[in-house]
Design an enzyme around this catalytic site. Structure first.
Site, PDB file in Angstrom:
ATOM      1  N   GLU A   6      -9.357  -5.593 -23.468  1.00 43.31           N
ATOM      2  CA  GLU A   6      -9.261  -6.222 -24.786  1.00 43.31           C
ATOM      3  C   GLU A   6     -10.576  -6.091 -25.548  1.00 43.31           C
ATOM      4  O   GLU A   6     -11.654  -6.374 -25.027  1.00 43.31           O
ATOM      5  CB  GLU A   6      -8.930  -7.712 -24.610  1.00 43.31           C
ATOM      6  CG  GLU A   6      -8.952  -8.520 -25.899  1.00 43.31           C
ATOM      7  CD  GLU A   6      -8.885 -10.019 -25.662  1.00 43.31           C
ATOM      8  OE1 GLU A   6      -8.587 -10.758 -26.618  1.00 43.31           O
ATOM      9  OE2 GLU A   6      -9.144 -10.461 -24.510  1.00 43.31           O
ATOM     10  N   LYS A  14      -1.830  -9.127 -31.201  1.00 41.00           N
ATOM     11  CA  LYS A  14      -1.667 -10.353 -30.425  1.00 41.00           C
ATOM     12  C   LYS A  14      -0.984 -11.424 -31.272  1.00 41.00           C
ATOM     13  O   LYS A  14      -1.381 -11.676 -32.408  1.00 41.00           O
ATOM     14  CB  LYS A  14      -3.028 -10.843 -29.938  1.00 41.00           C
ATOM     15  CG  LYS A  14      -2.978 -12.072 -29.038  1.00 41.00           C
ATOM     16  CD  LYS A  14      -4.380 -12.442 -28.566  1.00 41.00           C
ATOM     17  CE  LYS A  14      -4.343 -13.652 -27.641  1.00 41.00           C
ATOM     18  NZ  LYS A  14      -5.715 -14.045 -27.202  1.00 41.00           N
ATOM     19  N   CYS A  20      -4.552 -10.884 -23.267  1.00 39.87           N
ATOM     20  CA  CYS A  20      -5.323 -11.988 -22.693  1.00 39.87           C
ATOM     21  C   CYS A  20      -4.461 -13.209 -22.420  1.00 39.87           C
ATOM     22  O   CYS A  20      -3.557 -13.197 -21.595  1.00 39.87           O
ATOM     23  CB  CYS A  20      -6.506 -12.309 -23.620  1.00 39.87           C
ATOM     24  SG  CYS A  20      -7.781 -13.347 -22.861  1.00 39.87           S
TER      25      CYS A  20
END
Length: 512
Positions: free
Chosen positions: A264, A338, A391
Protein backbone atom coordinates in the site's frame (compact mmCIF):
# COMPACT_ATOMS: atom_id res chain seq x y z
CA UNK A 1 -9.73 -11.39 51.50
CA UNK A 2 -12.00 -11.61 48.47
CA UNK A 3 -11.16 -9.51 45.41
CA UNK A 4 -13.74 -6.96 44.39
CA UNK A 5 -15.78 -7.71 41.25
CA UNK A 6 -14.37 -4.58 39.61
CA UNK A 7 -10.80 -5.82 40.02
CA UNK A 8 -11.77 -9.29 38.81
CA UNK A 9 -13.35 -8.04 35.58
CA UNK A 10 -10.43 -5.68 34.91
CA UNK A 11 -8.06 -8.62 35.34
CA UNK A 12 -10.28 -10.77 33.12
CA UNK A 13 -10.30 -8.06 30.44
CA UNK A 14 -6.51 -7.83 30.41
CA UNK A 15 -6.04 -11.60 30.21
CA UNK A 16 -8.77 -12.04 27.59
CA UNK A 17 -6.73 -10.02 25.05
CA UNK A 18 -3.77 -12.42 25.31
CA UNK A 19 -5.47 -14.94 23.04
CA UNK A 20 -4.87 -12.73 19.99
CA UNK A 21 -1.63 -12.66 18.05
CA UNK A 22 1.23 -12.35 18.75
CA UNK A 23 0.76 -14.33 22.00
CA UNK A 24 -2.11 -16.58 20.81
CA UNK A 25 -2.79 -17.84 24.35
CA UNK A 26 -6.38 -18.78 23.51
CA UNK A 27 -6.94 -20.96 26.62
CA UNK A 28 -6.37 -17.83 28.71
CA UNK A 29 -9.02 -16.01 26.68
CA UNK A 30 -11.55 -18.76 27.38
CA UNK A 31 -10.73 -18.69 31.09
CA UNK A 32 -10.94 -14.88 31.19
CA UNK A 33 -14.34 -14.86 29.50
CA UNK A 34 -15.54 -17.49 31.96
CA UNK A 35 -14.46 -15.21 34.82
CA UNK A 36 -16.27 -12.26 33.21
CA UNK A 37 -19.44 -14.32 32.84
CA UNK A 38 -19.16 -15.38 36.49
CA UNK A 39 -19.01 -11.71 37.50
CA UNK A 40 -22.01 -10.95 35.27
CA UNK A 41 -24.05 -13.86 36.66
CA UNK A 42 -23.36 -12.89 40.27
CA UNK A 43 -24.14 -9.20 39.72
CA UNK A 44 -26.90 -8.11 42.12
CA UNK A 45 -28.58 -5.85 39.55
CA UNK A 46 -28.66 -5.02 35.87
CA UNK A 47 -26.74 -1.83 36.61
CA UNK A 48 -23.96 -3.84 38.26
CA UNK A 49 -23.84 -6.29 35.34
CA UNK A 50 -23.52 -3.42 32.89
CA UNK A 51 -20.80 -1.74 34.96
CA UNK A 52 -18.77 -4.93 35.31
CA UNK A 53 -19.06 -5.70 31.60
CA UNK A 54 -18.01 -2.19 30.64
CA UNK A 55 -14.91 -2.40 32.84
CA UNK A 56 -14.10 -5.77 31.28
CA UNK A 57 -14.35 -4.21 27.82
CA UNK A 58 -12.15 -1.23 28.73
CA UNK A 59 -9.34 -3.54 29.84
CA UNK A 60 -9.83 -5.92 26.92
CA UNK A 61 -9.68 -3.26 24.22
CA UNK A 62 -6.91 -1.24 25.88
CA UNK A 63 -4.57 -4.23 25.79
CA UNK A 64 -5.70 -5.54 22.40
CA UNK A 65 -5.40 -2.15 20.70
CA UNK A 66 -2.16 -1.00 22.34
CA UNK A 67 -0.53 -0.88 18.88
CA UNK A 68 -2.59 2.20 17.96
CA UNK A 69 -0.28 4.37 20.05
CA UNK A 70 2.57 3.76 17.61
CA UNK A 71 0.67 5.48 14.80
CA UNK A 72 1.19 8.76 16.68
CA UNK A 73 4.98 8.32 16.62
CA UNK A 74 5.03 9.34 12.94
CA UNK A 75 2.83 12.45 13.08
CA UNK A 76 4.79 15.61 13.89
CA UNK A 77 1.64 17.73 14.23
CA UNK A 78 0.51 15.88 17.37
CA UNK A 79 2.64 14.60 20.27
CA UNK A 80 3.21 10.83 20.46
CA UNK A 81 1.94 10.78 24.06
CA UNK A 82 -1.50 11.53 22.64
CA UNK A 83 -1.49 7.98 21.30
CA UNK A 84 -1.86 6.54 24.80
CA UNK A 85 -4.94 8.67 25.40
CA UNK A 86 -6.28 7.58 22.01
CA UNK A 87 -5.96 3.89 22.94
CA UNK A 88 -7.80 4.33 26.23
CA UNK A 89 -10.34 6.73 24.74
CA UNK A 90 -11.21 4.24 22.01
CA UNK A 91 -11.48 1.47 24.62
CA UNK A 92 -13.94 3.57 26.65
CA UNK A 93 -16.22 3.61 23.62
CA UNK A 94 -15.67 0.03 22.41
CA UNK A 95 -16.45 -1.28 25.91
CA UNK A 96 -20.07 -0.31 25.30
CA UNK A 97 -20.50 -3.47 23.22
CA UNK A 98 -19.39 -6.01 25.88
CA UNK A 99 -21.49 -3.95 28.28
CA UNK A 100 -24.57 -4.53 26.15
CA UNK A 101 -23.76 -8.23 25.81
CA UNK A 102 -23.32 -8.59 29.56
CA UNK A 103 -26.55 -6.75 30.24
CA UNK A 104 -28.49 -8.98 27.86
CA UNK A 105 -26.96 -12.12 29.38
CA UNK A 106 -27.88 -10.96 32.90
CA UNK A 107 -31.43 -9.92 32.00
CA UNK A 108 -32.36 -12.81 29.70
CA UNK A 109 -30.03 -15.67 30.54
CA UNK A 110 -30.05 -16.24 34.28
CA UNK A 111 -32.30 -19.03 35.43
CA UNK A 112 -31.02 -20.03 38.83
CA UNK A 113 -28.31 -19.64 41.42
CA UNK A 114 -25.67 -21.31 39.23
CA UNK A 115 -24.79 -20.51 35.61
CA UNK A 116 -26.12 -23.15 33.25
CA UNK A 117 -26.37 -23.91 29.54
CA UNK A 118 -29.15 -21.39 29.06
CA UNK A 119 -26.99 -18.59 30.46
CA UNK A 120 -24.00 -19.62 28.31
CA UNK A 121 -26.04 -19.76 25.11
CA UNK A 122 -27.73 -16.43 25.83
CA UNK A 123 -24.34 -14.82 26.38
CA UNK A 124 -23.12 -16.27 23.08
CA UNK A 125 -26.14 -14.96 21.18
CA UNK A 126 -25.76 -11.52 22.75
CA UNK A 127 -22.07 -11.42 21.82
CA UNK A 128 -22.81 -12.17 18.16
CA UNK A 129 -25.23 -9.27 17.95
CA UNK A 130 -23.04 -6.76 19.78
CA UNK A 131 -19.84 -7.72 17.97
CA UNK A 132 -21.60 -7.28 14.64
CA UNK A 133 -22.84 -3.89 15.83
CA UNK A 134 -19.27 -2.91 16.72
CA UNK A 135 -18.32 -3.68 13.12
CA UNK A 136 -20.95 -1.40 11.57
CA UNK A 137 -21.84 1.49 13.92
CA UNK A 138 -20.04 4.80 13.16
CA UNK A 139 -18.38 3.21 10.08
CA UNK A 140 -17.42 0.23 12.24
CA UNK A 141 -14.34 -0.95 14.10
CA UNK A 142 -14.14 -4.70 13.58
CA UNK A 143 -10.58 -5.24 14.82
CA UNK A 144 -9.99 -8.50 16.73
CA UNK A 145 -13.36 -10.25 16.90
CA UNK A 146 -13.06 -12.98 19.50
CA UNK A 147 -13.35 -15.76 16.92
CA UNK A 148 -9.90 -14.81 15.55
CA UNK A 149 -8.21 -16.47 18.55
CA UNK A 150 -8.88 -19.80 16.79
CA UNK A 151 -6.76 -19.04 13.70
CA UNK A 152 -3.87 -21.24 14.98
CA UNK A 153 -6.30 -24.10 15.73
CA UNK A 154 -7.24 -25.91 12.48
CA UNK A 155 -10.78 -27.21 12.40
CA UNK A 156 -12.28 -24.84 14.93
CA UNK A 157 -11.09 -21.85 12.88
CA UNK A 158 -12.62 -23.42 9.78
CA UNK A 159 -16.12 -23.21 11.22
CA UNK A 160 -15.88 -19.67 9.89
CA UNK A 161 -16.27 -21.04 6.35
CA UNK A 162 -19.77 -22.10 7.39
CA UNK A 163 -20.93 -19.53 9.92
CA UNK A 164 -18.50 -16.59 9.75
CA UNK A 165 -16.28 -14.97 12.34
CA UNK A 166 -18.96 -13.21 14.40
CA UNK A 167 -20.92 -16.42 14.89
CA UNK A 168 -17.68 -18.19 15.80
CA UNK A 169 -17.10 -15.46 18.37
CA UNK A 170 -20.52 -16.17 19.86
CA UNK A 171 -19.76 -19.88 20.08
CA UNK A 172 -16.47 -18.99 21.79
CA UNK A 173 -18.31 -16.98 24.44
CA UNK A 174 -20.80 -19.84 24.81
CA UNK A 175 -17.83 -22.20 25.28
CA UNK A 176 -16.53 -19.95 28.06
CA UNK A 177 -20.00 -20.10 29.59
CA UNK A 178 -19.90 -23.90 29.28
CA UNK A 179 -16.57 -23.90 31.12
CA UNK A 180 -18.21 -21.88 33.89
CA UNK A 181 -21.16 -24.28 33.98
CA UNK A 182 -18.74 -27.21 34.31
CA UNK A 183 -17.26 -25.60 37.41
CA UNK A 184 -20.78 -25.84 38.86
CA UNK A 185 -21.06 -29.49 37.79
CA UNK A 186 -23.46 -28.91 34.94
CA UNK A 187 -21.96 -31.15 32.30
CA UNK A 188 -24.25 -31.43 29.28
CA UNK A 189 -23.18 -28.32 27.35
CA UNK A 190 -19.48 -28.51 28.36
CA UNK A 191 -19.25 -32.17 27.30
CA UNK A 192 -20.98 -31.51 23.96
CA UNK A 193 -18.87 -28.48 23.07
CA UNK A 194 -15.62 -30.14 24.16
CA UNK A 195 -16.36 -33.20 22.04
CA UNK A 196 -17.26 -31.09 19.01
CA UNK A 197 -14.15 -28.92 19.36
CA UNK A 198 -11.87 -31.93 19.74
CA UNK A 199 -13.42 -33.62 16.70
CA UNK A 200 -12.92 -30.50 14.60
CA UNK A 201 -9.33 -29.95 15.75
CA UNK A 202 -8.34 -33.56 15.03
CA UNK A 203 -10.52 -34.39 12.05
CA UNK A 204 -10.16 -31.31 9.88
CA UNK A 205 -6.39 -31.61 9.21
CA UNK A 206 -6.87 -35.28 8.30
CA UNK A 207 -9.62 -34.49 5.80
CA UNK A 208 -8.06 -31.35 4.31
CA UNK A 209 -4.50 -32.15 3.34
CA UNK A 210 -2.76 -29.69 0.98
CA UNK A 211 -3.60 -30.24 -2.69
CA UNK A 212 -1.31 -31.54 -5.44
CA UNK A 213 1.77 -29.62 -6.55
CA UNK A 214 0.88 -27.19 -9.39
CA UNK A 215 2.53 -27.76 -12.79
CA UNK A 216 5.70 -25.87 -13.66
CA UNK A 217 3.89 -23.54 -16.06
CA UNK A 218 1.16 -22.58 -13.56
CA UNK A 219 0.76 -18.83 -12.94
CA UNK A 220 2.91 -17.53 -10.10
CA UNK A 221 2.59 -14.72 -7.57
CA UNK A 222 5.44 -12.64 -6.18
CA UNK A 223 4.96 -10.55 -3.04
CA UNK A 224 7.42 -7.70 -2.41
CA UNK A 225 8.36 -6.23 1.00
CA UNK A 226 10.88 -3.32 0.76
CA UNK A 227 11.27 -2.80 4.54
CA UNK A 228 11.23 0.98 4.58
CA UNK A 229 9.14 2.34 7.45
CA UNK A 230 7.26 5.54 8.25
CA UNK A 231 10.23 7.08 10.04
CA UNK A 232 11.96 7.60 6.66
CA UNK A 233 9.07 9.30 4.84
CA UNK A 234 10.55 12.78 5.25
CA UNK A 235 14.04 11.73 4.10
CA UNK A 236 15.44 13.21 0.91
CA UNK A 237 15.13 10.73 -1.91
CA UNK A 238 12.58 8.58 -0.04
CA UNK A 239 10.33 8.10 -3.09
CA UNK A 240 13.22 7.07 -5.33
CA UNK A 241 14.72 4.72 -2.72
CA UNK A 242 11.43 2.89 -2.13
CA UNK A 243 10.80 2.65 -5.87
CA UNK A 244 14.29 1.34 -6.67
CA UNK A 245 14.22 -1.17 -3.84
CA UNK A 246 10.90 -2.57 -5.00
CA UNK A 247 12.14 -2.80 -8.56
CA UNK A 248 15.13 -4.83 -7.37
CA UNK A 249 12.92 -7.16 -5.32
CA UNK A 250 10.43 -7.75 -8.12
CA UNK A 251 12.58 -10.38 -9.86
CA UNK A 252 12.68 -11.20 -13.54
CA UNK A 253 10.29 -12.89 -15.96
CA UNK A 254 10.27 -16.68 -16.12
CA UNK A 255 8.51 -19.32 -18.20
CA UNK A 256 5.27 -18.97 -16.20
CA UNK A 257 3.06 -15.87 -15.94
CA UNK A 258 3.78 -13.80 -12.84
CA UNK A 259 1.64 -11.45 -10.78
CA UNK A 260 3.97 -9.07 -8.91
CA UNK A 261 2.41 -7.15 -5.99
CA UNK A 262 3.73 -4.14 -4.07
CA UNK A 263 2.49 -2.76 -0.73
CA UNK A 264 0.00 0.00 0.00
CA UNK A 265 1.09 3.52 -0.85
CA UNK A 266 4.70 2.68 -1.72
CA UNK A 267 4.62 4.01 -5.28
CA UNK A 268 5.17 7.65 -4.40
CA UNK A 269 4.75 9.01 -7.91
CA UNK A 270 1.50 9.80 -9.68
CA UNK A 271 1.24 7.35 -12.57
CA UNK A 272 -2.09 8.27 -14.15
CA UNK A 273 -2.01 10.52 -17.20
CA UNK A 274 -3.96 13.75 -17.43
CA UNK A 275 -3.08 15.56 -14.18
CA UNK A 276 -1.84 19.17 -14.32
CA UNK A 277 1.93 19.07 -14.91
CA UNK A 278 2.67 20.78 -11.59
CA UNK A 279 1.59 17.65 -9.74
CA UNK A 280 4.15 15.35 -11.32
CA UNK A 281 7.57 14.68 -9.78
CA UNK A 282 8.32 12.20 -12.56
CA UNK A 283 6.95 11.36 -15.98
CA UNK A 284 4.08 8.91 -15.33
CA UNK A 285 4.70 6.99 -18.56
CA UNK A 286 8.37 6.57 -17.64
CA UNK A 287 7.53 5.32 -14.13
CA UNK A 288 5.09 2.79 -15.55
CA UNK A 289 7.66 1.75 -18.16
CA UNK A 290 10.25 1.04 -15.45
CA UNK A 291 7.81 -1.32 -13.75
CA UNK A 292 6.74 -2.87 -17.05
CA UNK A 293 10.39 -3.55 -17.93
CA UNK A 294 10.41 -6.17 -15.17
CA UNK A 295 7.38 -7.95 -16.60
CA UNK A 296 7.24 -10.69 -19.17
CA UNK A 297 4.58 -10.64 -21.90
CA UNK A 298 2.14 -12.60 -19.69
CA UNK A 299 2.98 -10.84 -16.40
CA UNK A 300 1.22 -8.03 -14.53
CA UNK A 301 1.92 -5.88 -11.47
CA UNK A 302 -0.39 -4.53 -8.78
CA UNK A 303 1.09 -1.50 -7.03
CA UNK A 304 -0.20 0.66 -4.22
CA UNK A 305 -0.21 4.40 -4.87
CA UNK A 306 -2.35 7.53 -4.82
CA UNK A 307 -4.93 8.83 -7.27
CA UNK A 308 -6.01 12.47 -7.41
CA UNK A 309 -9.55 13.70 -8.04
CA UNK A 310 -10.05 17.23 -9.37
CA UNK A 311 -13.02 19.56 -9.23
CA UNK A 312 -14.39 21.56 -12.17
CA UNK A 313 -11.96 24.37 -11.50
CA UNK A 314 -8.99 22.03 -11.82
CA UNK A 315 -8.25 22.03 -8.09
CA UNK A 316 -7.59 18.83 -6.14
CA UNK A 317 -10.77 17.90 -4.31
CA UNK A 318 -9.64 14.62 -2.76
CA UNK A 319 -7.35 11.63 -3.19
CA UNK A 320 -7.75 7.89 -3.51
CA UNK A 321 -5.80 5.28 -1.60
CA UNK A 322 -5.49 3.15 -4.69
CA UNK A 323 -4.14 -0.01 -6.28
CA UNK A 324 -3.10 0.21 -9.94
CA UNK A 325 -2.69 -2.70 -12.35
CA UNK A 326 0.34 -2.16 -14.63
CA UNK A 327 0.51 -4.28 -17.78
CA UNK A 328 3.62 -5.38 -19.74
CA UNK A 329 3.11 -2.64 -22.33
CA UNK A 330 3.28 0.05 -19.62
CA UNK A 331 -0.40 0.88 -19.70
CA UNK A 332 -2.72 0.82 -16.70
CA UNK A 333 -5.10 -2.12 -16.64
CA UNK A 334 -7.42 -0.86 -13.93
CA UNK A 335 -7.61 0.89 -10.57
CA UNK A 336 -9.20 0.13 -7.22
CA UNK A 337 -9.87 2.88 -4.67
CA UNK A 338 -10.08 1.98 -1.00
CA UNK A 339 -13.69 2.21 0.16
CA UNK A 340 -13.56 1.67 3.93
CA UNK A 341 -11.40 4.58 5.07
CA UNK A 342 -10.03 5.03 8.58
CA UNK A 343 -11.54 8.02 10.44
CA UNK A 344 -8.79 10.30 11.80
CA UNK A 345 -6.31 8.22 9.82
CA UNK A 346 -7.14 8.90 6.17
CA UNK A 347 -9.64 11.68 6.68
CA UNK A 348 -10.49 14.05 9.49
CA UNK A 349 -14.19 13.95 10.40
CA UNK A 350 -15.77 17.33 11.12
CA UNK A 351 -12.64 18.99 9.75
CA UNK A 352 -13.96 22.54 10.10
CA UNK A 353 -14.46 21.94 13.83
CA UNK A 354 -11.48 19.76 14.70
CA UNK A 355 -8.72 21.30 12.59
CA UNK A 356 -8.82 24.66 14.46
CA UNK A 357 -8.36 22.65 17.69
CA UNK A 358 -5.01 21.37 16.41
CA UNK A 359 -6.15 17.88 15.47
CA UNK A 360 -4.95 16.29 12.26
CA UNK A 361 -5.30 12.99 10.48
CA UNK A 362 -2.47 10.50 11.03
CA UNK A 363 -1.59 9.97 7.36
CA UNK A 364 0.65 12.78 6.15
CA UNK A 365 -0.74 15.43 3.83
CA UNK A 366 -3.54 17.97 3.84
CA UNK A 367 -5.86 16.35 1.28
CA UNK A 368 -8.45 13.96 2.67
CA UNK A 369 -8.92 10.61 0.98
CA UNK A 370 -12.28 9.89 -0.61
CA UNK A 371 -13.93 6.46 -0.40
CA UNK A 372 -14.22 4.22 -3.43
CA UNK A 373 -17.39 2.38 -4.46
CA UNK A 374 -16.86 -0.71 -2.30
CA UNK A 375 -15.68 -4.29 -2.87
CA UNK A 376 -15.10 -5.04 -6.52
CA UNK A 377 -12.87 -7.23 -8.64
CA UNK A 378 -10.39 -5.80 -11.13
CA UNK A 379 -9.83 -7.99 -14.21
CA UNK A 380 -6.13 -8.65 -14.81
CA UNK A 381 -5.24 -10.38 -18.11
CA UNK A 382 -4.00 -13.89 -17.51
CA UNK A 383 -5.04 -13.94 -13.85
CA UNK A 384 -8.76 -13.32 -13.95
CA UNK A 385 -10.71 -11.11 -11.57
CA UNK A 386 -8.73 -10.03 -8.51
CA UNK A 387 -10.48 -8.61 -5.48
CA UNK A 388 -8.81 -5.70 -3.72
CA UNK A 389 -8.94 -4.86 -0.02
CA UNK A 390 -6.53 -2.15 1.06
CA UNK A 391 -5.10 -2.48 4.58
CA UNK A 392 -7.84 -2.05 7.22
CA UNK A 393 -10.60 -3.14 4.81
CA UNK A 394 -9.65 -6.81 5.20
CA UNK A 395 -10.86 -6.93 8.83
CA UNK A 396 -14.55 -6.53 7.94
CA UNK A 397 -16.11 -9.97 7.83
CA UNK A 398 -18.66 -10.33 5.04
CA UNK A 399 -17.66 -7.06 3.38
CA UNK A 400 -14.57 -7.98 1.37
CA UNK A 401 -15.97 -9.58 -1.80
CA UNK A 402 -18.32 -8.45 -4.54
CA UNK A 403 -20.60 -11.50 -4.37
CA UNK A 404 -22.00 -10.86 -7.84
CA UNK A 405 -18.49 -11.01 -9.35
CA UNK A 406 -16.53 -13.47 -7.24
CA UNK A 407 -12.77 -12.91 -7.69
CA UNK A 408 -10.04 -15.48 -8.25
CA UNK A 409 -8.10 -14.22 -5.23
CA UNK A 410 -7.89 -11.26 -2.85
CA UNK A 411 -5.01 -8.79 -2.77
CA UNK A 412 -4.53 -7.00 0.56
CA UNK A 413 -1.79 -4.37 0.26
CA UNK A 414 -1.21 -2.76 3.62
CA UNK A 415 1.08 -0.43 5.52
CA UNK A 416 1.59 -2.03 8.91
CA UNK A 417 4.64 0.09 9.69
CA UNK A 418 2.26 2.19 11.81
CA UNK A 419 1.20 -0.75 13.96
CA UNK A 420 4.08 -1.51 16.36
CA UNK A 421 4.87 -5.11 17.28
CA UNK A 422 1.34 -6.34 18.03
CA UNK A 423 -0.58 -4.85 15.12
CA UNK A 424 1.02 -6.72 12.17
CA UNK A 425 0.47 -10.27 13.49
CA UNK A 426 -3.09 -9.36 14.51
CA UNK A 427 -3.74 -7.95 11.04
CA UNK A 428 -2.34 -11.09 9.43
CA UNK A 429 -4.53 -13.33 11.60
CA UNK A 430 -7.65 -11.45 10.50
CA UNK A 431 -6.64 -11.75 6.85
CA UNK A 432 -6.27 -15.50 7.34
CA UNK A 433 -9.80 -15.61 8.73
CA UNK A 434 -11.12 -13.82 5.62
CA UNK A 435 -9.43 -16.47 3.47
CA UNK A 436 -11.20 -19.19 5.45
CA UNK A 437 -14.58 -17.45 5.30
CA UNK A 438 -14.50 -16.75 1.59
CA UNK A 439 -12.54 -19.80 0.40
CA UNK A 440 -10.11 -17.52 -1.45
CA UNK A 441 -6.32 -17.20 -1.36
CA UNK A 442 -5.01 -13.85 -0.16
CA UNK A 443 -1.80 -12.00 -0.99
CA UNK A 444 -0.59 -9.56 1.66
CA UNK A 445 2.16 -7.10 0.78
CA UNK A 446 3.34 -4.60 3.40
CA UNK A 447 6.35 -2.24 3.53
CA UNK A 448 7.82 -3.66 6.76
CA UNK A 449 5.91 -6.91 7.33
CA UNK A 450 4.29 -9.25 7.81
CA UNK A 451 3.83 -10.02 4.09
CA UNK A 452 2.34 -13.39 3.21
CA UNK A 453 0.85 -15.76 0.67
CA UNK A 454 -2.23 -17.34 2.28
CA UNK A 455 -4.10 -20.26 0.77
CA UNK A 456 -7.88 -20.62 0.65
CA UNK A 457 -7.83 -22.57 3.93
CA UNK A 458 -6.06 -19.76 5.75
CA UNK A 459 -2.69 -21.53 5.83
CA UNK A 460 0.49 -19.48 5.55
CA UNK A 461 2.32 -20.79 2.50
CA UNK A 462 5.15 -18.25 2.74
CA UNK A 463 5.90 -15.07 4.70
CA UNK A 464 8.43 -12.27 4.88
CA UNK A 465 8.99 -11.54 8.58
CA UNK A 466 8.48 -8.13 10.12
CA UNK A 467 11.49 -5.86 9.75
CA UNK A 468 13.06 -7.72 6.82
CA UNK A 469 13.39 -6.81 3.15
CA UNK A 470 12.56 -9.58 0.75
CA UNK A 471 10.16 -11.20 -1.66
CA UNK A 472 8.31 -14.49 -1.79
CA UNK A 473 7.18 -16.25 -4.94
CA UNK A 474 4.97 -19.32 -5.30
CA UNK A 475 2.46 -20.80 -7.73
CA UNK A 476 -0.89 -19.05 -7.46
CA UNK A 477 -2.89 -20.95 -4.80
CA UNK A 478 -6.23 -22.33 -6.02
CA UNK A 479 -9.54 -20.95 -4.83
CA UNK A 480 -12.25 -23.13 -3.32
CA UNK A 481 -15.84 -23.25 -4.46
CA UNK A 482 -17.84 -20.54 -2.65
CA UNK A 483 -18.24 -21.45 1.01
CA UNK A 484 -21.59 -21.29 2.77
CA UNK A 485 -20.50 -18.01 4.33
CA UNK A 486 -19.37 -16.70 0.93
CA UNK A 487 -22.89 -17.31 -0.36
CA UNK A 488 -24.91 -15.83 2.50
CA UNK A 489 -22.56 -13.65 4.54
CA UNK A 490 -23.50 -12.45 7.99
CA UNK A 491 -27.11 -13.49 7.56
CA UNK A 492 -25.76 -16.80 8.87
CA UNK A 493 -24.50 -15.06 12.02
CA UNK A 494 -28.04 -13.83 12.62
CA UNK A 495 -29.37 -17.37 12.21
CA UNK A 496 -26.79 -18.72 14.67
CA UNK A 497 -27.61 -16.00 17.21
CA UNK A 498 -31.32 -16.77 16.89
CA UNK A 499 -30.65 -20.51 17.25
CA UNK A 500 -28.60 -19.99 20.42
CA UNK A 501 -31.26 -17.70 21.90
CA UNK A 502 -34.14 -20.09 21.10
CA UNK A 503 -32.20 -23.05 22.48
CA UNK A 504 -31.57 -21.09 25.67
CA UNK A 505 -35.31 -20.38 25.97
CA UNK A 506 -36.11 -24.07 25.43
CA UNK A 507 -33.61 -25.08 28.12
CA UNK A 508 -35.08 -22.55 30.51
CA UNK A 509 -38.64 -23.76 29.98
CA UNK A 510 -37.60 -27.38 30.36
CA UNK A 511 -35.82 -26.66 33.63
CA UNK A 512 -38.97 -25.09 34.97
Amino acid sequence: MRASPALLVLLAGVVSALGFAPLQAWPLTLAAFALWLHCVHTAPSLKAALWRSWLFGVAHFTIGNNWIQHAFDFQDRMPPVLGYFAVVGLALYLAVYPMLAGGLAWRLGRGGRAPDAGFALTAGAAWIVTEWLRAVVFTGYAWNPIGVIWVPVPGIAHLAAWIGTYALSGLTVAAAGALLAALHRRWMLPAGMAAAGLALAIGWPLLHAPGPTPPADAPRVRVVQPNIGQDHVADDGYAAEVFDRQLRLSGRPGPAPRLVVWPEGTLNYYIEDGYPLAWYDANPALVRAQVAALLGPRDAALVGGTALFFDRQGQVASAGNSVFAILPDGHLGGRYDKAHLVPYGEYLPMRTLLQPLGLSRLVMGDIDFAPGPGPRAVPVPGFGAIGMQVCYEIIFSGQVVDRAHRPRLLFNPSNDAWFGAWGPPQHLAQARMRAIEEGLPILRSTPTGISAIIDADGRLLATVPRGKAGAIELPLPPAHAPTLFARFGNAIAAVVALFLALTAVAIRRRSR
